[in-house]
Design an enzyme around this catalytic site. Structure first.
Site, PDB file in Angstrom:
ATOM      1  CG  HIS A  52      -1.621   1.230   1.489  1.00 18.33           C
ATOM      2  ND1 HIS A  52      -2.991   1.495   0.693  1.00 18.33           N
ATOM      3  CD2 HIS A  52      -1.545   2.328   2.120  1.00 18.33           C
ATOM      4  CE1 HIS A  52      -3.524   2.516   1.061  1.00 18.33           C
ATOM      5  NE2 HIS A  52      -2.534   3.178   1.520  1.00 18.33           N
ATOM      6  NE  ARG A  71     -11.396   9.005   8.737  1.00 20.40           N
ATOM      7  CZ  ARG A  71     -10.485   8.429   8.225  1.00 20.40           C
ATOM      8  NH1 ARG A  71     -11.049   7.221   7.502  1.00 20.40           N
ATOM      9  NH2 ARG A  71      -9.205   9.012   7.827  1.00 20.40           N
ATOM     10  CB  SER A 120      -9.114   4.140   6.854  1.00 15.12           C
ATOM     11  OG  SER A 120      -9.403   4.240   5.459  1.00 15.12           O
ATOM     12  CE  LYS A 177      -8.940   1.623   2.518  1.00 15.32           C
ATOM     13  NZ  LYS A 177      -9.159   2.801   2.351  1.00 15.32           N
TER      14      LYS A 177
HETATM   15  N1  URA Z   1      -5.974   6.538   2.924  1.00 13.27           N
HETATM   16  C1  URA Z   1      -7.043   5.783   3.327  1.00 13.27           C
HETATM   17  O1  URA Z   1      -7.316   4.496   2.724  1.00 13.27           O
HETATM   18  N2  URA Z   1      -7.785   6.145   4.363  1.00 13.27           N
HETATM   19  C2  URA Z   1      -7.488   7.341   5.300  1.00 13.27           C
HETATM   20  O2  URA Z   1      -8.240   7.356   6.045  1.00 13.27           O
HETATM   21  C3  URA Z   1      -6.646   7.850   4.711  1.00 13.27           C
HETATM   22  C4  URA Z   1      -5.904   7.608   3.578  1.00 13.27           C
END
Ligand code: URA
Length: 440
Positions: free
Chosen positions: A82, A168, A183, A187
């Site tokens: 990521h 948010r 967050s 994922k």
């Molecule tokens: N990237 C994400 O996937 N979530 C966030 O809250 C900030 C950056």
């Protein structure tokens, strides 16, 4: 406990239990708790924070709010990467076929561009025919067959993140460390990876420009991934200037292909090999970092990673001939040259205005509904540390219409500083953050 009591508990600095976190995440996803109460809770979390245990629980509960990607029938070690997002960051395009060529499993779920940083899905969709809207069954079939596939996040995965992120965004609670970590990591956890490497950018083009903020985020991401049983590490990498030389969807695909042909920019090749080495070590496919890096470099230079890329393009309906003939990619009508105003050494190519310029030309989105022009963007001919003579090109702007051209030109012009003194380019890999020996 009633939602109002949860809000009060967090407002007063309390620690939420798993049961309480499950209650608010589940209640919100099912539509049982109204936006105004979750907004208040998010603001309480913003001010009071969450400890590591709470953040890990929130991550886990969010990951399980929808369908998980089940990789149990896929043989091999599933990995994921990521990036917190940067200008010209096409690392994923190179890294995923490279990892698959090295024998790892890459079931990559990715996102679209929003803001000044690009999205992998948009970049790949500049290849004629390339599809990212794969069904779950098709996606898994390709992963089993080729060791890699890349698809858009589906709505049934991590719905809690989508809903909470939207809230948010409009309640000014995006930049809360535990909420960002939950967050991002929810994922990754839902995507089924056993080994995760995070590329946390620092510098003007980064989501968090200041090094101390990037470091806090990287440490927390590693800690939470490790707590949740994933092999996790992070790199903090430079985003004071763009990565590689091209910014914009099809332009970045071209550069990724060149890198897979072993003739890409050094910063991009190095970053891909260093991030990949981490995952090779996690998978037990290498015993030392230097050996892992050199085996990945070999895969980039003997066309094996390139062939994997071609296979992925073919698998997903794209035209595999783009690899040999990049002119099949969308190309802008004009390439406008920006010249060096005087001779000297490039001291600065500020990533943020370059990213904004590419967006103004049409390469990115200001709002979710914007349409992207795949062909346009910025090509940097000179980067920090390069010598340039007056009148030589510093950059080209690839454009299809005049609307924002002069504004984009001014941004790129302002991004450059050409000075009289020799300049050392910024260090690419600023820091590596590994799990501590206690696993935390
Ligand atoms: N990237 C994400 O996937 N979530 C966030 O809250 C900030 C950056």
């Amino acid at each position: 406990m009633k939602t109002v009591d949860l809000i009060r508990k967090k407002r007063d600095g309390g620690t939420l239990s798993r049961e309480e976190i499950e209650q608010f995440v589940g209640g919100y996803v099912r539509g049982e708790i109204p936006d105004y109460q979750i907004s208040a809770l998010l603001m309480a979390i913003f001010f009071r924070g969450m400890d590591d245990e709470e953040t890990a629980t929130l991550t886990d509960v969010m990951a399980h709010s929808g369908t998980l990607l089940d990789l149990s029938n896929v043989s091999g070690f599933p990995v994921d990467k990521h990036s917190t997002g940067g200008v010209g960051d096409k690392t994923t395009l190179v890294l995923i076929p490279l990892l698959a060529a090295a024998g790892l499993v890459v079931a990559k779920l990715s996102g679209r561009a929003l803001g000044h940083t690009g999205g992998t899905i948009d970049k790949l969709e500049s290849i004629p025919g390339f599809r990212t809207d794969l069904s779950r069954a098709e996606f898994l079939r390709l992963v089993r067959r080729s060791g890699l596939a890349l698809a858009d996040h589906t709505a049934d995965m991590v719905p809690a993140d989508r809903l909470l992120y939207e809230l948010r965004d409009v309640t000014s609670t995006v930049d809360s460390l535990p909420l960002i970590v939950a967050s991002i990591m929810s994922k990754k956890i839902a995507g089924g990876a056993k080994g995760i490497v995070l590329d946390v950018k620092t510098g003007s083009g980064a989501f968090l420009p200041r090094l101390e903020d990037s470091r806090r985020l990287a440490r927390s991401l590693v800690s939470i991934g490790t707590r949740l049983g994933r092999k996790t590490s992070a790199f903090i990498t430079d985003m004071s200037q763009p990565l590689g030389n091209r910014v914009g969807n099809a332009l970045e695909v071209r550069e990724a292909i060149e890198t897979l042909q072993g003739r890409g920019p050094q910063d991009l090749e190095t970053l891909c090999c260093e991030l990949g080495a981490e995952l090779l070590l996690f998978a037990g496919k290498a015993t030392d970092r230097a050996g892992a890096v050199s085996s990945l470099r070999r895969l980039l230079h003997d066309d094996r990673a390139l062939h994997k890329f071609q296979e992925m393009v073919q698998n997903q309906g794209g035209n595999p001939a783009v690899v040999d003939d990049p002119s099949l990619l969308p190309t802008a009508e004009k390439a406008i040259r920006l010249e060096a105003p005087h001779s000297g050494t490039v001291a600065r190519v500020d990533a943020l205005p370059v990213g904004r310029a590419a967006n103004l030309l049409g390469a990115g989105r200001f709002v979710k509904e914007d349409r992207i022009d795949k062909a346009v963007g910025v090509e940097l001919v000179r980067k920090v540390g390069d010598r340039v003579t007056r009148g030589e090109p510093l950059a080209f702007l690839h454009a299809n219409d005049e609307t924002n051209l002069s504004q984009a030109m001014a941004l790129v012009e302002g991004a450059y500083t050409v000075g009289d003194r020799p300049v050392t380019p910024p260090v690419l890999i600023v820091e590596r953050i590994a799990a501590t020996s206690s696993g935390r």
